[in-house]
Write an enzyme that holds these catalytic residues in place. Structure first.
Site, PDB file in Angstrom:
ATOM      1  N   ARG A 106       0.850  -1.183   0.000  1.00 43.24           N
ATOM      2  CA  ARG A 106       0.000   0.000   0.000  1.00 43.24           C
ATOM      3  C   ARG A 106       0.891   1.240   0.000  1.00 43.24           C
ATOM      4  O   ARG A 106       2.030   1.193   0.455  1.00 43.24           O
ATOM      5  CB  ARG A 106      -0.927  -0.017   1.208  1.00 43.24           C
ATOM      6  CG  ARG A 106      -1.828  -1.252   1.256  1.00 43.24           C
ATOM      7  CD  ARG A 106      -2.469  -1.446   2.612  1.00 43.24           C
ATOM      8  NE  ARG A 106      -3.261  -2.690   2.660  1.00 43.24           N
ATOM      9  CZ  ARG A 106      -2.759  -3.888   2.936  1.00 43.24           C
ATOM     10  NH1 ARG A 106      -1.465  -4.022   3.191  1.00 43.24           N
ATOM     11  NH2 ARG A 106      -3.547  -4.941   2.973  1.00 43.24           N
ATOM     12  N   HIS A 165      -3.757   3.304  -5.489  1.00 42.71           N
ATOM     13  CA  HIS A 165      -4.068   1.881  -5.364  1.00 42.71           C
ATOM     14  C   HIS A 165      -3.894   1.129  -6.682  1.00 42.71           C
ATOM     15  O   HIS A 165      -4.046  -0.094  -6.723  1.00 42.71           O
ATOM     16  CB  HIS A 165      -5.516   1.732  -4.878  1.00 42.71           C
ATOM     17  CG  HIS A 165      -5.693   0.692  -3.812  1.00 42.71           C
ATOM     18  ND1 HIS A 165      -4.953   0.665  -2.648  1.00 42.71           N
ATOM     19  CD2 HIS A 165      -6.529  -0.368  -3.733  1.00 42.71           C
ATOM     20  CE1 HIS A 165      -5.332  -0.357  -1.899  1.00 42.71           C
ATOM     21  NE2 HIS A 165      -6.275  -1.005  -2.544  1.00 42.71           N
ATOM     22  N   ARG A 221      -1.289  -1.865  -7.053  1.00 37.34           N
ATOM     23  CA  ARG A 221      -1.735  -3.014  -6.255  1.00 37.34           C
ATOM     24  C   ARG A 221      -2.834  -3.778  -6.998  1.00 37.34           C
ATOM     25  O   ARG A 221      -2.817  -5.008  -7.072  1.00 37.34           O
ATOM     26  CB  ARG A 221      -2.224  -2.489  -4.909  1.00 37.34           C
ATOM     27  CG  ARG A 221      -2.558  -3.504  -3.866  1.00 37.34           C
ATOM     28  CD  ARG A 221      -2.719  -2.759  -2.528  1.00 37.34           C
ATOM     29  NE  ARG A 221      -3.461  -3.531  -1.570  1.00 37.34           N
ATOM     30  CZ  ARG A 221      -2.952  -4.496  -0.818  1.00 37.34           C
ATOM     31  NH1 ARG A 221      -1.689  -4.826  -0.944  1.00 37.34           N
ATOM     32  NH2 ARG A 221      -3.700  -5.145   0.059  1.00 37.34           N
ATOM     33  N   TRP A 255      -3.516  -9.624   1.881  1.00 37.78           N
ATOM     34  CA  TRP A 255      -4.953  -9.560   2.116  1.00 37.78           C
ATOM     35  C   TRP A 255      -5.348 -10.654   3.102  1.00 37.78           C
ATOM     36  O   TRP A 255      -4.841 -11.780   3.039  1.00 37.78           O
ATOM     37  CB  TRP A 255      -5.736  -9.767   0.815  1.00 37.78           C
ATOM     38  CG  TRP A 255      -5.742  -8.583  -0.078  1.00 37.78           C
ATOM     39  CD1 TRP A 255      -6.427  -7.420   0.100  1.00 37.78           C
ATOM     40  CD2 TRP A 255      -5.041  -8.433  -1.324  1.00 37.78           C
ATOM     41  NE1 TRP A 255      -6.185  -6.558  -0.940  1.00 37.78           N
ATOM     42  CE2 TRP A 255      -5.342  -7.148  -1.829  1.00 37.78           C
ATOM     43  CE3 TRP A 255      -4.189  -9.260  -2.048  1.00 37.78           C
ATOM     44  CZ2 TRP A 255      -4.826  -6.669  -3.036  1.00 37.78           C
ATOM     45  CZ3 TRP A 255      -3.662  -8.795  -3.245  1.00 37.78           C
ATOM     46  CH2 TRP A 255      -3.980  -7.517  -3.728  1.00 37.78           C
ATOM     47  N   TYR A 306     -11.018  -7.129  -6.813  1.00 37.12           N
ATOM     48  CA  TYR A 306     -10.021  -6.621  -7.748  1.00 37.12           C
ATOM     49  C   TYR A 306      -9.916  -7.483  -9.003  1.00 37.12           C
ATOM     50  O   TYR A 306      -9.623  -6.966 -10.086  1.00 37.12           O
ATOM     51  CB  TYR A 306      -8.642  -6.576  -7.078  1.00 37.12           C
ATOM     52  CG  TYR A 306      -8.544  -5.635  -5.897  1.00 37.12           C
ATOM     53  CD1 TYR A 306      -9.354  -4.516  -5.802  1.00 37.12           C
ATOM     54  CD2 TYR A 306      -7.628  -5.876  -4.876  1.00 37.12           C
ATOM     55  CE1 TYR A 306      -9.269  -3.658  -4.719  1.00 37.12           C
ATOM     56  CE2 TYR A 306      -7.526  -5.020  -3.791  1.00 37.12           C
ATOM     57  CZ  TYR A 306      -8.353  -3.914  -3.723  1.00 37.12           C
ATOM     58  OH  TYR A 306      -8.259  -3.065  -2.654  1.00 37.12           O
TER      59      TYR A 306
END
Length: 349
Positions: free
Chosen positions: A170, A288, A291, A314, A323
């Site tokens: 992140r 983001h 990622r 995660w 995602y």
């Protein structure tokens, strides 16, 4: 979001009850048990909910189920997303628990209200927002543009994007990296010692290895910026307009500055037309994006969900699946069945 409630209202003054005030004071003293972002969100929700309670003659702490139900409905009426409303409900519950009170969220009436809010939002077309993915081919296109750059900022941005994509960290985790966190594997490639992440807070930390190409790009930035002999400096720092790195040990690169890296990348190689707006934002790459793009590339190459979750730290498969849902759509069992049967069906016609 602000970091404090409107003066002169301190946290422990939210209730006239001495015992509740004492527990809230303990809660504040232990705020380091929570991430800074969680604490900022809590204070923001408290400020908004307290203001609504005052304006409508309701009790804020403790809050009754009926009052919470009306507050959540109010948020929907003023256009807040269902995910935002769910966050408000969760943080109000968190505040009550730490004040030693029964959260109003336990009421079936509040459960039904949240179910209604979510159902209405979905039927109305609300979808979870998602950053525009920054994929491997985008990284390679930027690499060709910036690898021989004379501007120090471009070298920094290229190294940053390599690390962002290759580690799936992140942006706040990337900003915290210091020069001393850089070590070497036996083959010379760089290893990053990440002290902690949003989901991994333990003394062992997290180790992230870089590819040979990403290693070279980070080495180029470190050498050009003069960071090699500054172990306590942040790995990614500001660059002055005179083309000099501003080494610092005090404050990491800010979130707006990191967002500017992605924005500059989009301006350099992004499509001429901006991406279709998603929840009134995500018109280009954002913090983001690397990622999201890395997770999608891994899914497209057939890596297991567990492997991708490990790389991106995660904890819940549901988060990752948001995602990669488009990438994974054609790998379902029914699609596989139809594709297998299609040649036989066509031969019978």
């Amino acid at each position: 979001m602000t970091d404090s409630l409107p003066a002169p209202l301190p946290l422990h003054a939210l209730s006239a009850d001495a015992d509740i005030s004492a527990r809230l004071a303990e809660f504040v003293r232990d705020k380091d048990a929570f991430s800074p972002n969680t604490w900022r969100q809590l204070l923001s929700v408290m400020r908004i909910c307290f203001s609504w309670s005052q304006q409508n003659g309701r009790s804020f702490l403790p809050m009754s189920p009926d009052d919470l139900r009306d507050y959540l409905t109010h948020l929907q009426e003023i256009g807040r997303a269902s995910s935002t409303i769910s966050t408000h409900a969760s943080l109000i519950s968190m505040l009550h628990r730490n004040a030693g009170l029964v959260p109003p969220n336990t009421s079936p009436a509040v459960f039904r209200t949240m179910k209604k809010i979510n159902r209405v939002a979905v039927i109305a077309g609300e979808r979870t927002g998602q950053a525009v993915p920054f994929r491997l081919n985008d990284l390679m296109a930027l690499d060709r543009c910036w690898v021989n750059a004379t501007r120090l900022q471009d070298l920094r941005n290229l190294a940053f994007l390599h690390i962002a994509y290759g580690t799936l960290l992140r942006v706040s985790e990337l900003a915290r990296l210091r020069v001393r966190d850089v070590t070497r594997a036996e083959d010379g490639r760089i290893i990053l010692d990440v002290a902690w992440t949003k989901t991994i807070v333990q003394t062992g930390g997290l180790i992230k290895a870089l590819s040979a190409l990403s290693t070279r790009r980070l080495e180029a930035w470190i050498a050009a910026a003069g960071l090699a002999r500054e172990p306590d400096a942040f790995l990614f720092c500001r660059v002055h307009r005179c083309n000099k790195a501003l080494l610092t040990e005090e404050a990491p690169l800010s979130t707006p500055a990191i967002e500017a890296i992605f924005s500059h990348a989009w301006q350099t190689i992004g499509p001429a037309e901006p991406a279709r707006a998603n929840k009134s934002r995500y018109r280009g790459w954002s913090g983001h994006s690397a990622r999201v793009g890395a997770a999608q590339d891994m899914a497209k190459q057939g890596y297991a969900v567990a492997q991708i979750m490990q790389e991106g730290t995660w904890k819940k498969p549901e988060t990752l699946m948001r995602y990669i849902r488009n990438i994974d759509a054609h790998q379902g069992a029914m699609v596989d069945l139809m594709e297998r049967l299609r040649p036989d069906a066509e031969s019978n016609n």
